[in-house]
Design a protein around this motif. Structure first.
Motif, mmCIF file in Angstrom:
data_model
loop_
_atom_site.group_PDB
_atom_site.id
_atom_site.type_symbol
_atom_site.label_atom_id
_atom_site.label_comp_id
_atom_site.label_asym_id
_atom_site.label_seq_id
_atom_site.Cartn_x
_atom_site.Cartn_y
_atom_site.Cartn_z
ATOM 1 N N UNK A 10 -39.017 63.030 8.218
ATOM 2 C CA UNK A 10 -38.355 64.006 9.209
ATOM 3 C C UNK A 10 -38.456 65.326 8.561
ATOM 4 N N UNK A 11 -38.081 66.648 8.364
ATOM 5 C CA UNK A 11 -38.414 67.947 8.289
ATOM 6 C C UNK A 11 -37.127 67.653 7.530
ATOM 7 N N UNK A 12 -37.521 68.498 6.291
ATOM 8 C CA UNK A 12 -36.698 68.758 5.119
ATOM 9 C C UNK A 12 -35.477 69.374 5.204
ATOM 10 N N UNK A 13 -34.166 69.047 4.475
ATOM 11 C CA UNK A 13 -33.207 69.998 4.628
ATOM 12 C C UNK A 13 -33.585 71.082 4.277
ATOM 13 N N UNK A 14 -34.020 71.595 3.340
ATOM 14 C CA UNK A 14 -34.523 73.080 2.736
ATOM 15 C C UNK A 14 -34.985 73.904 4.053
ATOM 16 N N UNK A 15 -36.012 73.168 4.615
ATOM 17 C CA UNK A 15 -36.706 73.791 5.529
ATOM 18 C C UNK A 15 -35.738 74.621 7.170
ATOM 19 N N UNK A 16 -34.844 73.789 7.032
ATOM 20 C CA UNK A 16 -33.734 73.534 8.143
ATOM 21 C C UNK A 16 -32.996 74.893 7.366
ATOM 22 N N UNK A 64 -32.036 78.106 15.806
ATOM 23 C CA UNK A 64 -31.077 78.816 16.524
ATOM 24 C C UNK A 64 -30.904 77.854 17.656
ATOM 25 N N UNK A 65 -31.470 76.771 18.288
ATOM 26 C CA UNK A 65 -30.963 76.172 19.234
ATOM 27 C C UNK A 65 -29.597 76.091 19.082
ATOM 28 N N UNK A 66 -29.992 74.610 17.365
ATOM 29 C CA UNK A 66 -28.266 74.190 17.243
ATOM 30 C C UNK A 66 -27.149 75.366 16.636
ATOM 31 N N UNK A 67 -27.670 76.110 16.213
ATOM 32 C CA UNK A 67 -26.732 77.388 15.720
ATOM 33 C C UNK A 67 -26.077 77.948 17.090
ATOM 34 N N UNK A 68 -26.936 78.084 18.110
ATOM 35 C CA UNK A 68 -26.349 78.540 18.915
ATOM 36 C C UNK A 68 -24.761 77.386 20.139
ATOM 37 N N UNK A 69 -25.766 76.794 20.480
ATOM 38 C CA UNK A 69 -25.474 75.028 21.368
ATOM 39 C C UNK A 69 -24.008 74.807 20.862
ATOM 40 N N UNK A 70 -24.087 74.763 18.764
ATOM 41 C CA UNK A 70 -23.346 73.735 17.943
ATOM 42 C C UNK A 70 -22.653 75.502 16.820
ATOM 43 N N UNK A 71 -21.643 76.586 17.628
ATOM 44 C CA UNK A 71 -21.318 76.868 16.645
ATOM 45 C C UNK A 71 -20.758 76.297 15.258
ATOM 46 N N UNK A 72 -19.988 74.702 14.646
ATOM 47 C CA UNK A 72 -19.878 74.316 14.136
ATOM 48 C C UNK A 72 -20.948 73.780 12.941
ATOM 49 N N UNK A 73 -21.670 73.946 13.143
ATOM 50 C CA UNK A 73 -22.660 74.237 12.256
ATOM 51 C C UNK A 73 -23.611 74.471 11.511
ATOM 52 N N UNK A 130 -20.695 76.433 9.976
ATOM 53 C CA UNK A 130 -21.091 76.261 8.328
ATOM 54 C C UNK A 130 -20.769 74.985 8.063
ATOM 55 N N UNK A 131 -21.172 73.807 8.467
ATOM 56 C CA UNK A 131 -21.975 73.183 7.402
ATOM 57 C C UNK A 131 -23.634 72.507 7.954
ATOM 58 N N UNK A 132 -24.353 72.756 6.950
ATOM 59 C CA UNK A 132 -25.369 72.520 6.585
ATOM 60 C C UNK A 132 -26.094 70.958 6.876
ATOM 61 N N UNK A 133 -25.050 69.513 5.865
ATOM 62 C CA UNK A 133 -25.092 68.396 6.676
ATOM 63 C C UNK A 133 -24.809 68.354 7.977
ATOM 64 N N UNK A 134 -24.323 68.695 8.811
ATOM 65 C CA UNK A 134 -23.895 68.875 10.403
ATOM 66 C C UNK A 134 -24.594 69.841 10.962
#
Length: 92
Positions: free
Chosen positions: A49-55, A13-22, A24-28
């Motif tokens: 690292x945390x699994x990509x699926x969890x993210x 949620x922090x990343x989605x809030x502070x980096x809106x481009x994320x 649209x882009x799961x890799x980012x």
């Protein structure tokens, strides 16, 4: 402040809030998450690292609730992809 964020859901949620481009882009999204919280600097660091699926699961959950929406074009592409997958499964 960032050290107070403990759960994967809160970190996403922090990343989605502070980096809106994320939104649209799961890799980012994964890249930002791994750099920020898992200290990933090279491929060998991904082992712990945390699994990509969890993210990405958390991103999908937020967006299914109407939060942190993706751009309309990206959202339409995801819907078309989901339909293609279902059609392929039905063909089997």
């Amino acid at each position: 402040m960032l050290d107070k964020i403990k759960k994967t859901k809160e970190k996403v949620e922090y990343i989605l809030t502070h980096y809106p481009e994320s939104r649209n882009n799961d890799m980012l999204l994964c890249q930002l998450y791994w750099q920020q919280w898992d200290n990933v600097h090279n491929m060998s660091d991904l082992h712990n690292a945390t699994p990509a699926e969890a993210i990405t699961r958390n991103r999908r959950k937020f967006q299914s609730l109407g939060l942190y929406k993706a751009d309309k074009k990206v959202k339409e592409g995801r819907l078309l992809n989901a339909v293609d997958v279902r059609m392929g499964i039905n063909a089997i």
